[in-house]
Design a protein around this motif. Structure first.
Motif, PDB file in Angstrom:
ATOM      1  N   ILE A   1      11.097 -15.638  -8.456  1.00  0.00           N
ATOM      2  CA  ILE A   1      11.279 -16.150  -7.096  1.00  0.00           C
ATOM      3  C   ILE A   1      12.283 -17.299  -7.093  1.00  0.00           C
ATOM      4  N   GLU A   2      12.131 -18.184  -8.068  1.00  0.00           N
ATOM      5  CA  GLU A   2      13.068 -19.308  -8.148  1.00  0.00           C
ATOM      6  C   GLU A   2      14.452 -18.841  -8.619  1.00  0.00           C
ATOM      7  N   ILE A   3      14.472 -17.942  -9.597  1.00  0.00           N
ATOM      8  CA  ILE A   3      15.758 -17.399 -10.071  1.00  0.00           C
ATOM      9  C   ILE A   3      16.476 -16.723  -8.907  1.00  0.00           C
ATOM     10  N   GLY A   4      15.717 -15.919  -8.154  1.00  0.00           N
ATOM     11  CA  GLY A   4      16.294 -15.185  -7.039  1.00  0.00           C
ATOM     12  C   GLY A   4      16.914 -16.111  -5.996  1.00  0.00           C
ATOM     13  N   GLU A   5      16.251 -17.224  -5.762  1.00  0.00           N
ATOM     14  CA  GLU A   5      16.749 -18.193  -4.790  1.00  0.00           C
ATOM     15  C   GLU A   5      18.054 -18.825  -5.292  1.00  0.00           C
TER      16      GLU A   5
ATOM     17  N   VAL B   1      20.188 -17.485  -7.391  1.00  0.00           N
ATOM     18  CA  VAL B   1      21.239 -16.462  -7.359  1.00  0.00           C
ATOM     19  C   VAL B   1      21.743 -16.256  -5.929  1.00  0.00           C
ATOM     20  N   LEU B   2      20.814 -16.142  -4.992  1.00  0.00           N
ATOM     21  CA  LEU B   2      21.207 -15.908  -3.599  1.00  0.00           C
ATOM     22  C   LEU B   2      22.063 -17.068  -3.074  1.00  0.00           C
ATOM     23  N   ARG B   3      21.630 -18.289  -3.350  1.00  0.00           N
ATOM     24  CA  ARG B   3      22.376 -19.457  -2.873  1.00  0.00           C
ATOM     25  C   ARG B   3      23.774 -19.494  -3.488  1.00  0.00           C
ATOM     26  N   GLN B   4      23.846 -19.261  -4.804  1.00  0.00           N
ATOM     27  CA  GLN B   4      25.140 -19.305  -5.498  1.00  0.00           C
ATOM     28  C   GLN B   4      26.069 -18.199  -4.989  1.00  0.00           C
TER      29      GLN B   4
ATOM     30  N   GLN C   1      10.013 -11.159  -4.672  1.00  0.00           N
ATOM     31  CA  GLN C   1      10.821 -11.833  -3.656  1.00  0.00           C
ATOM     32  C   GLN C   1      10.700 -11.103  -2.322  1.00  0.00           C
ATOM     33  N   PHE C   2      10.831  -9.778  -2.408  1.00  0.00           N
ATOM     34  CA  PHE C   2      10.828  -8.973  -1.189  1.00  0.00           C
ATOM     35  C   PHE C   2       9.518  -9.134  -0.422  1.00  0.00           C
TER      36      PHE C   2
ATOM     37  N   GLN D   1      13.639 -17.982   4.317  1.00  0.00           N
ATOM     38  CA  GLN D   1      14.363 -18.494   3.143  1.00  0.00           C
ATOM     39  C   GLN D   1      15.823 -18.037   3.179  1.00  0.00           C
ATOM     40  N   ILE D   2      16.024 -16.779   3.528  1.00  0.00           N
ATOM     41  CA  ILE D   2      17.388 -16.253   3.615  1.00  0.00           C
ATOM     42  C   ILE D   2      18.153 -16.946   4.742  1.00  0.00           C
ATOM     43  N   ASP D   3      17.488 -17.111   5.894  1.00  0.00           N
ATOM     44  CA  ASP D   3      18.119 -17.827   7.019  1.00  0.00           C
ATOM     45  C   ASP D   3      18.573 -19.215   6.578  1.00  0.00           C
ATOM     46  N   ASP D   4      17.693 -19.913   5.881  1.00  0.00           N
ATOM     47  CA  ASP D   4      18.009 -21.277   5.426  1.00  0.00           C
ATOM     48  C   ASP D   4      19.235 -21.281   4.517  1.00  0.00           C
ATOM     49  N   ILE D   5      19.269 -20.359   3.582  1.00  0.00           N
ATOM     50  CA  ILE D   5      20.383 -20.312   2.622  1.00  0.00           C
ATOM     51  C   ILE D   5      21.695 -19.949   3.330  1.00  0.00           C
ATOM     52  N   LEU D   6      21.623 -19.007   4.269  1.00  0.00           N
ATOM     53  CA  LEU D   6      22.836 -18.627   5.010  1.00  0.00           C
ATOM     54  C   LEU D   6      23.350 -19.801   5.838  1.00  0.00           C
ATOM     55  N   GLN D   7      22.412 -20.535   6.411  1.00  0.00           N
ATOM     56  CA  GLN D   7      22.799 -21.677   7.236  1.00  0.00           C
ATOM     57  C   GLN D   7      23.414 -22.773   6.371  1.00  0.00           C
TER      58      GLN D   7
END
Ligand code: C2E
Ligand code: MG
Ligand code: MG
Ligand code: MG
Length: 290
Positions: free
Chosen positions: A88-92, A94-97, A123-124, A132-138
């Protein structure tokens, strides 16, 4: 008696189990250390449109970079991370990067397409995944339509109705969804048509089998199913020109594999984009984004 109990315990916890447990613990510790010290890095593998020979997007693939510069492949730590929940943390991370890197390439006029990020089962199924995805995109200022998420059959088949619900929420944001490693899991056609997918990725195992008539028929069948469901088909693990030509004949749209490029570090990928831009004398174009 303590001695005999100890002996029993030893018998129960036999040697191979012991080695496995030790190995698992070592990997778990390595991951914890890696997260703390930011040893995780994101590589990018380009995807090529067969018809035009041009780049359409890329897949983000996590790597563990050791302090000495060594590269550890995800196959050796993702399964443990999935078990321990560290995924979950790795995924976050990776997504942010990935969002950060792609936003930069868009701003530099090097790229206009989508980046595909793998989502693990855990994660899914996070209740706050969309937030979480909204936050990272923002935070990264990446428009949602530049993002694609890759999920496997195993992930969506754990609880199909819930998966459909989550997928609809993601699609409502303009995020694209791909089914990864298609054909290796056990999703039924009945469900496949209900999943709001955009893309189907044919697993490398089927591409490898294309040197036989049976193997080619199999890929033909998968492409036909995908097209009947209005899905774009990506073939994974394409290494040879012959495979590319066969896939073109079978009307597969996109290839990903060593034939076009291996996964590249962010710096190398930026170079790849620059060369691509020089070759085509304009930024990378993609099919219209909505
Ligand atoms: P995947 O998502 O199916 O990714 C494709 C894998 O095939 C990648 O392995 C890629 O390097 C490899 N590949 C691509 N083209 C070729 C080729 O022509 N020949 C060969 N032999 N291999 C090719 P990689 O990077 O080792 O990743 C393995 C798996 O680990 C991924 O399979 C995915 O399931 C998982 N993974 C990687 N990054 C992440 C991540 O950030 N999050 C999650 N949850 N899983 C990830
Ligand atoms: Mg993938
Ligand atoms: Mg795959
Ligand atoms: Mg795979």
């Amino acid at each position: 008696h303590a001695k005999s109990q100890g002996a029993n315990r030893y018998l129960f916890f036999n040697d191979s189990m012991n080695k496995l447990a030790v190995k698992r613990l070592q990997v778990e510790n390595l991951i914890r250390h890696g997260l703390k010290e930011s040893y995780f890095s994101v590589y990018y593998q380009p995807k090529m449109d067969i018809a035009t020979g041009r780049l359409t997007g890329m897949e983000a693939l996590v790597r563990f970079i050791t302090p000495k510069g060594g590269l550890i492949s995800p196959a050796s730590f993702i399964p443990v991370a999935e078990e321990t929940g560290q995924i979950i943390e790795i995924g976050e991370v990776v997504l942010r990067q990935a969002c950060k890197d792609v936003k930069r390439w868009i701003d530099q006029d090097l790229f206009q397409g989508r980046v595909a990020v793998n989502l693990s089962s855990r994660q899914f199924s996070l209740p706050f995944l969309c937030e979480q995805i909204d936050d990272i995109l923002q935070e990264t200022e990446l428009p949602s339509y530049h993002l694609e998420l890759e999920i496997t059959e195993g992930t969506v088949m754990q609880s199909p109705p819930q998966a459909i619900d989550t997928m609809k929420k993601l699609r409502a944001r303009g995020i694209h969804l791909a089914m990864d490693d298609f054909g290796t899991g056990y999703s039924s056609l009945a469900y496949l048509k209900q999943f709001p997918l955009n893309t189907l990725k044919i697993d490398k195992a089927f591409v490898d089998d294309m040197n036989t008539a049976r193997g080619r028929n199999m890929v033909d069948t998968i492409v036909t199913i995908a097209h009947n469901l209005s899905l774009t088909v990506v073939a994974e693990g394409v290494e040879q020109a012959e495979q590319l030509e066969m896939l073109r004949k079978l009307r597969c749209e996109v290839i990903q594999g060593y034939y076009y490029s291996k996964p590249l570090s962010a710096d190398d990928f930026a170079d790849f984009l620059r060369q691509h831009k020089i070759q085509h004398n304009k930024p990378v174009a993609v099919p219209v984004l909505s």
